[in-house]
Scaffold this active site. Structure first.
Site, PDB file in Angstrom:
ATOM      1  CG  HIS A 122      -5.556  -9.040  -2.817  1.00  0.00           C
ATOM      2  ND1 HIS A 122      -5.271  -8.248  -1.712  1.00  0.00           N
ATOM      3  CD2 HIS A 122      -4.947 -10.232  -2.573  1.00  0.00           C
ATOM      4  CE1 HIS A 122      -4.536  -8.944  -0.854  1.00  0.00           C
ATOM      5  NE2 HIS A 122      -4.328 -10.147  -1.348  1.00  0.00           N
ATOM      6  CG  ASP A 145      -5.208  -5.367   1.438  1.00  0.00           C
ATOM      7  OD1 ASP A 145      -5.312  -4.186   1.109  1.00  0.00           O
ATOM      8  OD2 ASP A 145      -5.621  -6.320   0.741  1.00  0.00           O
ATOM      9  CG  HIS A 147      -8.507  -1.982   0.808  1.00  0.00           C
ATOM     10  ND1 HIS A 147      -7.381  -1.813   0.030  1.00  0.00           N
ATOM     11  CD2 HIS A 147      -9.198  -0.818   0.750  1.00  0.00           C
ATOM     12  CE1 HIS A 147      -7.390  -0.591  -0.487  1.00  0.00           C
ATOM     13  NE2 HIS A 147      -8.469   0.041  -0.075  1.00  0.00           N
ATOM     14  CG  ASP A 149      -9.077  -7.082  -0.237  1.00  0.00           C
ATOM     15  OD1 ASP A 149      -9.647  -5.985  -0.364  1.00  0.00           O
ATOM     16  OD2 ASP A 149      -7.931  -7.298  -0.655  1.00  0.00           O
ATOM     17  CG  HIS A 162      -9.926  -5.693  -5.874  1.00  0.00           C
ATOM     18  ND1 HIS A 162      -8.942  -4.760  -6.073  1.00  0.00           N
ATOM     19  CD2 HIS A 162     -11.070  -4.999  -5.668  1.00  0.00           C
ATOM     20  CE1 HIS A 162      -9.465  -3.540  -5.988  1.00  0.00           C
ATOM     21  NE2 HIS A 162     -10.750  -3.662  -5.751  1.00  0.00           N
ATOM     22  CG  ASP A 253      -3.432  -4.840  -1.758  1.00  0.00           C
ATOM     23  OD1 ASP A 253      -2.786  -3.989  -2.388  1.00  0.00           O
ATOM     24  OD2 ASP A 253      -4.668  -4.966  -1.850  1.00  0.00           O
ATOM     25  CG  ASP A 255      -3.970  -1.484  -1.194  1.00  0.00           C
ATOM     26  OD1 ASP A 255      -3.855  -2.028  -0.086  1.00  0.00           O
ATOM     27  OD2 ASP A 255      -4.938  -1.708  -1.957  1.00  0.00           O
ATOM     28  CD  GLU A 298      -5.359  -5.006  -6.224  1.00  0.00           C
ATOM     29  OE1 GLU A 298      -5.356  -4.079  -7.054  1.00  0.00           O
ATOM     30  OE2 GLU A 298      -6.304  -5.810  -6.080  1.00  0.00           O
TER      31      GLU A 298
END
Ligand SMILES: NC(=[NH2+])NCCC[C@H](N)C(=O)O
Ligand SMILES: [Mn+2]
Ligand SMILES: [Mn+2]
Length: 329
Positions: A122, A145, A147, A149, A162, A253, A255, A298
């Site tokens: 990322h 995401d 996260h 980030d 990332h 992302d 994830d 990712e």
């Protein structure tokens, strides 16, 4: 009599609600492979673009009538003498790569194509968002995401870029970002109010402070559970693109999806989006007619079992095909 008139009423309602086709902002897509991996520590994410191409994304989009230009993978010079600065790992490799990514995305968008960037980790979004903002001043950002980030180099618990990508781009964070060699060219290009997060569920303390205090719209998994993905998207657009006239950057992302679907990724977090919720985001943003750039990041084809890898790649394939082709009937 009553039932049939009710039925025809419902039919009319659905017909009036149905879009015959997704309206893409542009009918051309420029594909950019970015085999970046220095923004995190797991090996393998640099093979993401290859795995996604092998899944047949480009052929399928072409068959569905999208004009696809494949620019291949960007090639980055590798620097081994790259010592961390203030804990930030690989500053030279990442800073120079981001410039190359930014220039390429900017060119593709100026050529009137949707920039589809296949990652890679990322950290590449430093370049894609910077390049998008250079081509389209008024762009806004949807970041999907687990996260945020948005660690700064000083709040990052890992030193992995990332997990910091957004911090270099947000105007309000300028005073919190220390000078990092090879990052000097990066000018903050987006305001906190122009960003919507979807799917968050794993933030670090510094990130929590930033998200709470800078005014970024944030729809965590809790909001997705509570309101449903359709309402979350409507609220996101209301917040960052109320008149529907701004070019949209979707940074996705993998994830963000639940690890039962996307296990082949470096930092999986339980309790994520379903496949349909992920795809719905792509479809609805494409249907605004303003989707201009998509990052797909990712995917790590060296993680998980073969079945898990295949499923992760297949989910991303469906996301891209549903979002970027005219397949809403
Ligand atoms: N793009 C990602 N998968 N980011 C994960 C970031 C994890 C953690 N918050 C960090 O900053 O190190
Ligand atoms: Mn993530
Ligand atoms: Mn991320």
């Amino acid at each position: 009599m009553f039932i049939s008139s009710l039925f025809s009423g419902i039919t009319k309602y659905f017909v009036s609600q149905t879009r015959s086709l997704v309206r893409l902002s542009k009918d051309k897509v420029g594909v950019i492979g970015v085999p970046s991996c220095k923004g995190q520590s797991a090996g393998g994410v640099q093979h993401g673009p290859k795995a996604l191409r092998q899944a047949g994304i480009i052929d399928k989009l072409t068959q569905l009538g999208v004009e696809v230009y494949d620019y291949g993978d960007l090639v980055f010079e590798q620097f081994d003498d790259d010592t961390p600065i203030l804990g930030l790992k690989n500053p030279k490799n990442i800073g120079l790569a981001a410039k190359k990514i930014s220039d390429q995305v900017s060119r593709v968008i100026k050529d009137d194509q949707i920039a589809l960037t296949l990652g890679g980790d990322h950290s590449l979004s430093i370049g894609t968002i910077h390049g998008h903002a250079a081509a389209e001043k008024n762009m806004c950002l949807v970041w999907v995401d687990a996260h945020a980030d948005i660690n700064t180099p000083l709040t990052s618990p890992s030193g992995n870029v990332h997990g910091m990508a957004l911090s270099f781009l947000v105007k309000e964070l300028k005073e919190y970002i220390p000078q990092i060699p090879h990052f000097e060219w990066i000018k903050p290009c987006i305001s906190a109010k122009d960003i919507a997060y979807i799917g968050l569920r794993d933030l670090d303390p510094g990130e929590l402070w930033i998200v709470r205090n800078m005014g970024i719209s944030c729809f965590t998994m809790h909001e997705v559970d509570r309101y449903g993905i359709d309402m979350v998207l409507r609220m996101s657009m209301q917040a960052i693109n109320p008149h529907g006239d701004r070019p949209i950057h979707l940074s996705f992302d993998v994830d963000s999806l639940d690890p039962r679907i996307s296990a082949a990724t470096g930092t999986p977090v339980p309790g994520g989006l379903s496949v349909r919720e992920g795809i719905y985001i792509a479809e609805e943003l494409a249907a605004t007619g303003k989707l201009t750039a998509v990052d797909l990041v990712e995917v790590n084809p060296l993680l998980g079992t073969k079945e898990e890898r295949d499923l992760t790649v297949y989910a991303v394939y469906m996301f891209i095909i549903s979002g970027l082709s005219l397949c809403v009937i």
